[in-house]
Design an enzyme around this catalytic site. Structure first.
Site, PDB file in Angstrom:
ATOM      1  N   ASP A   1       0.824  -1.217   0.000  1.00 13.55           N
ATOM      2  CA  ASP A   1       0.000   0.000   0.000  1.00 13.55           C
ATOM      3  C   ASP A   1       0.853   1.261   0.000  1.00 13.55           C
ATOM      4  O   ASP A   1       0.420   2.311  -0.491  1.00 13.55           O
ATOM      5  CB  ASP A   1      -0.960  -0.005   1.200  1.00 13.55           C
ATOM      6  CG  ASP A   1      -2.045  -1.038   1.026  1.00 13.55           C
ATOM      7  OD1 ASP A   1      -3.078  -0.726   0.425  1.00 13.55           O
ATOM      8  OD2 ASP A   1      -1.831  -2.184   1.466  1.00 13.55           O
TER       9      ASP A   1
ATOM     10  N   GLU B   1      -5.139   4.633   1.962  1.00 12.80           N
ATOM     11  CA  GLU B   1      -3.886   3.864   1.811  1.00 12.80           C
ATOM     12  C   GLU B   1      -3.061   3.925   3.103  1.00 12.80           C
ATOM     13  O   GLU B   1      -2.434   2.947   3.492  1.00 12.80           O
ATOM     14  CB  GLU B   1      -3.055   4.387   0.624  1.00 12.80           C
ATOM     15  CG  GLU B   1      -3.746   4.356  -0.738  1.00 12.80           C
ATOM     16  CD  GLU B   1      -4.218   2.972  -1.197  1.00 12.80           C
ATOM     17  OE1 GLU B   1      -4.005   1.971  -0.492  1.00 12.80           O
ATOM     18  OE2 GLU B   1      -4.852   2.921  -2.269  1.00 12.80           O
TER      19      GLU B   1
ATOM     20  N   HIS C   1      -4.467   1.472   5.378  1.00 14.01           N
ATOM     21  CA  HIS C   1      -4.053   0.115   4.996  1.00 14.01           C
ATOM     22  C   HIS C   1      -2.626  -0.141   5.453  1.00 14.01           C
ATOM     23  O   HIS C   1      -2.298  -1.217   5.952  1.00 14.01           O
ATOM     24  CB  HIS C   1      -4.171  -0.090   3.479  1.00 14.01           C
ATOM     25  CG  HIS C   1      -5.551   0.167   2.944  1.00 14.01           C
ATOM     26  ND1 HIS C   1      -5.837   0.241   1.601  1.00 14.01           N
ATOM     27  CD2 HIS C   1      -6.735   0.387   3.589  1.00 14.01           C
ATOM     28  CE1 HIS C   1      -7.135   0.486   1.440  1.00 14.01           C
ATOM     29  NE2 HIS C   1      -7.691   0.587   2.637  1.00 14.01           N
TER      30      HIS C   1
ATOM     31  N   TYR D   1      -1.627  -3.133   8.056  1.00 12.80           N
ATOM     32  CA  TYR D   1      -0.656  -4.201   7.820  1.00 12.80           C
ATOM     33  C   TYR D   1       0.567  -4.072   8.732  1.00 12.80           C
ATOM     34  O   TYR D   1       1.244  -5.068   9.000  1.00 12.80           O
ATOM     35  CB  TYR D   1      -0.288  -4.262   6.334  1.00 12.80           C
ATOM     36  CG  TYR D   1      -1.499  -4.635   5.487  1.00 12.80           C
ATOM     37  CD1 TYR D   1      -2.260  -5.769   5.814  1.00 12.80           C
ATOM     38  CD2 TYR D   1      -1.916  -3.861   4.410  1.00 12.80           C
ATOM     39  CE1 TYR D   1      -3.393  -6.119   5.078  1.00 12.80           C
ATOM     40  CE2 TYR D   1      -3.040  -4.202   3.668  1.00 12.80           C
ATOM     41  CZ  TYR D   1      -3.785  -5.330   4.011  1.00 12.80           C
ATOM     42  OH  TYR D   1      -4.907  -5.666   3.286  1.00 12.80           O
TER      43      TYR D   1
ATOM     44  N   GLU E   1      -3.792  -2.713  -7.785  1.00 10.00           N
ATOM     45  CA  GLU E   1      -4.974  -2.792  -6.918  1.00 10.00           C
ATOM     46  C   GLU E   1      -5.955  -3.830  -7.463  1.00 10.00           C
ATOM     47  O   GLU E   1      -6.584  -4.563  -6.706  1.00 10.00           O
ATOM     48  CB  GLU E   1      -5.650  -1.420  -6.824  1.00 10.00           C
ATOM     49  CG  GLU E   1      -4.761  -0.379  -6.166  1.00 10.00           C
ATOM     50  CD  GLU E   1      -5.450   0.971  -5.976  1.00 10.00           C
ATOM     51  OE1 GLU E   1      -5.959   1.509  -6.977  1.00 10.00           O
ATOM     52  OE2 GLU E   1      -5.474   1.468  -4.844  1.00 10.00           O
TER      53      GLU E   1
ATOM     54  N   GLU F   1     -10.432  -0.701  -1.816  1.00  9.65           N
ATOM     55  CA  GLU F   1      -9.719  -0.940  -3.079  1.00  9.65           C
ATOM     56  C   GLU F   1     -10.678  -0.955  -4.261  1.00  9.65           C
ATOM     57  O   GLU F   1     -10.345  -0.474  -5.342  1.00  9.65           O
ATOM     58  CB  GLU F   1      -8.927  -2.260  -3.026  1.00  9.65           C
ATOM     59  CG  GLU F   1      -7.789  -2.297  -2.014  1.00  9.65           C
ATOM     60  CD  GLU F   1      -6.774  -1.167  -2.162  1.00  9.65           C
ATOM     61  OE1 GLU F   1      -6.762  -0.473  -3.191  1.00  9.65           O
ATOM     62  OE2 GLU F   1      -5.987  -0.964  -1.214  1.00  9.65           O
TER      63      GLU F   1
ATOM     64  N   HIS G   1     -11.180   2.531  -5.141  1.00  5.34           N
ATOM     65  CA  HIS G   1      -9.992   3.126  -5.776  1.00  5.34           C
ATOM     66  C   HIS G   1      -9.910   2.723  -7.254  1.00  5.34           C
ATOM     67  O   HIS G   1      -9.569   3.539  -8.115  1.00  5.34           O
ATOM     68  CB  HIS G   1      -8.707   2.685  -5.061  1.00  5.34           C
ATOM     69  CG  HIS G   1      -8.682   3.046  -3.615  1.00  5.34           C
ATOM     70  ND1 HIS G   1      -7.783   2.498  -2.729  1.00  5.34           N
ATOM     71  CD2 HIS G   1      -9.459   3.906  -2.894  1.00  5.34           C
ATOM     72  CE1 HIS G   1      -8.007   3.000  -1.521  1.00  5.34           C
ATOM     73  NE2 HIS G   1      -9.016   3.843  -1.598  1.00  5.34           N
TER      74      HIS G   1
HETATM   75 FE   LIG Z   1      -5.889   1.396  -3.041  1.00  6.86          FE
HETATM   76 FE   LIG Z   2      -4.673   0.063  -0.281  1.00  9.06          FE
END
Ligand SMILES: [Fe+2]
Ligand SMILES: [Fe+2]
Length: 335
Positions: free
Chosen positions: A68, A99, A102, A106, A174, A208, A211
């Site tokens: 990301d 993002e 994300h 993670y 993505e 996502e 996006h």
């Molecule tokens: Fe994304």
């Molecule tokens: Fe993402």
């Protein structure tokens, strides 16, 4: 014109209301990592996960650790710079926030799944050191580096190069790399494993999808304003790129499943990825190429799962997006 190098700051009269609407839709999807809980996952990793599944999970974490951030980097350096629409930049502002969420998600995943500091460092270095993860990152960097020096899109070739960058990140990164990884997560969820990661994935998945929709809408606007750019040569380049993305994702699959995982084979993953690639081709305005069917019944569950979340202990506020869009929502587009 949407690729015009002169900065456009005019929101009235509004030239691209579809991007503004997408921004309005996207801000209804707000969540935070405070709502995530990986504690049951930790128990599963200790007691329930097979060594073969552990290898698959290790590769997924290695991919998620930096992916990301690469997307965010390209968003700021290229999408924001070259798509000359203040409405689209509003949407990109929300995408950048997503993002970062994300990235934080993670990071939490790495911290919870990998107690050892040295192994954590290795996860963050995977994009340089683990060949199957590196290939995915290199694919991204190839299409970033190719336009790195472009300050202004003042020739048709430069405009086509930027279009390739947009297609790369929307359809391949993505749209394919992430969707491949989501399928592994939902396969594990179907076996009752890793509820924390499954919940995080539900939310990331929805972001996502939006996006991809945003970038596809930008590409559609470019296509309507500059139809001459989409000649046979560019179309061939795009098809070759998607073919390469499939190869790169399959190399990751061969590695991730190299010890064998019951119920999940490279052949099935290939079928699934071809199915997803066809969705992307259709979104780009092309005909389906692979005509594959979705072989994963557990991905069908994905359509309704967030509404009947059998893992979640807490009721979250993240239902907002569903209330706004109805019950079958965004997943229908991809699945
Ligand atoms: Fe994304
Ligand atoms: Fe993402």
């Amino acid at each position: 014109m949407i690729l015009n190098p002169e900065l456009n700051l005019t929101l009235r009269p509004m030239q691209y209301p579809e991007f503004f609407q997408l921004y309005k839709d996207s801000i209804k999807n707000i969540w935070t990592t405070d709502e995530l809980d990986f504690s049951i996952d930790f128990e599963h990793l200790r007691d329930k996960v097979s060594p073969q599944e552990a290898h698959l999970i290790k590769r997924l974490v290695a991919f998620f650790a930096t992916a990301d951030n690469i997307v965010a980097h390209n968003l700021v350096l290229n999408f924001y710079k070259h798509v000359n629409s203040p409405e689209y930049r509003m949407f990109l502002g929300k995408q950048l926030f997503d993002e970062m969420l994300h990235v934080e998600t993670y990071l939490l995943l790495v911290d919870n799944y990998i107690p050892d500091m040295e192994e954590r460092r290795e996860a963050f270095d995977a994009y340089k050191n683990i060949p199957s993860v590196k290939r995915k990152a290199d694919f991204c960097f190839k299409y970033m580096d190719s336009i790195e020096k472009l300050d202004k899109l003042d020739t048709e070739e430069k405009q086509r190069q930027f279009i390739e960058n947009l297609v790369c990140f929307a359809a391949c990164v993505e749209g394919l790399f992430f969707f491949g990884s989501f399928a592994y997560v939902y396969y594990l969820r179907n076996k009752g494993l890793l509820p924390g990661l499954a919940t995080a994935t539900n939310w990331v998945f929805r972001d996502e999808t939006m996006h991809i929709e945003g970038a596809m809408k930008a590409l559609a606007a470019i296509k309507s304003e500059y139809p001459h750019l989409f000649d046979a040569k560019l179309e061939k380049r795009i098809h070759t790129m998607i073919e390469e993305a499939l190869e790169v994702e399959m190399a990751f699959c061969s590695d991730a499943l190299s010890f064998g995982v019951t119920g999940l084979s490279p052949a099935l993953m290939y079928e699934y990825l071809q199915y997803v690639a066809d969705q992307r081709l259709v979104q780009l305005g092309f005909a389906k190429k692979y005509k594959a069917k979705n072989p994963f019944t557990f991905m069908v569950l994905q359509d309704v799962q967030p509404l009947t979340n059998f893992f979640e202990k807490k009721v979250t506020e993240y239902q907002k997006g569903f209330e706004a869009k109805g019950t079958s929502v965004v997943f229908d587009e991809a699945f």
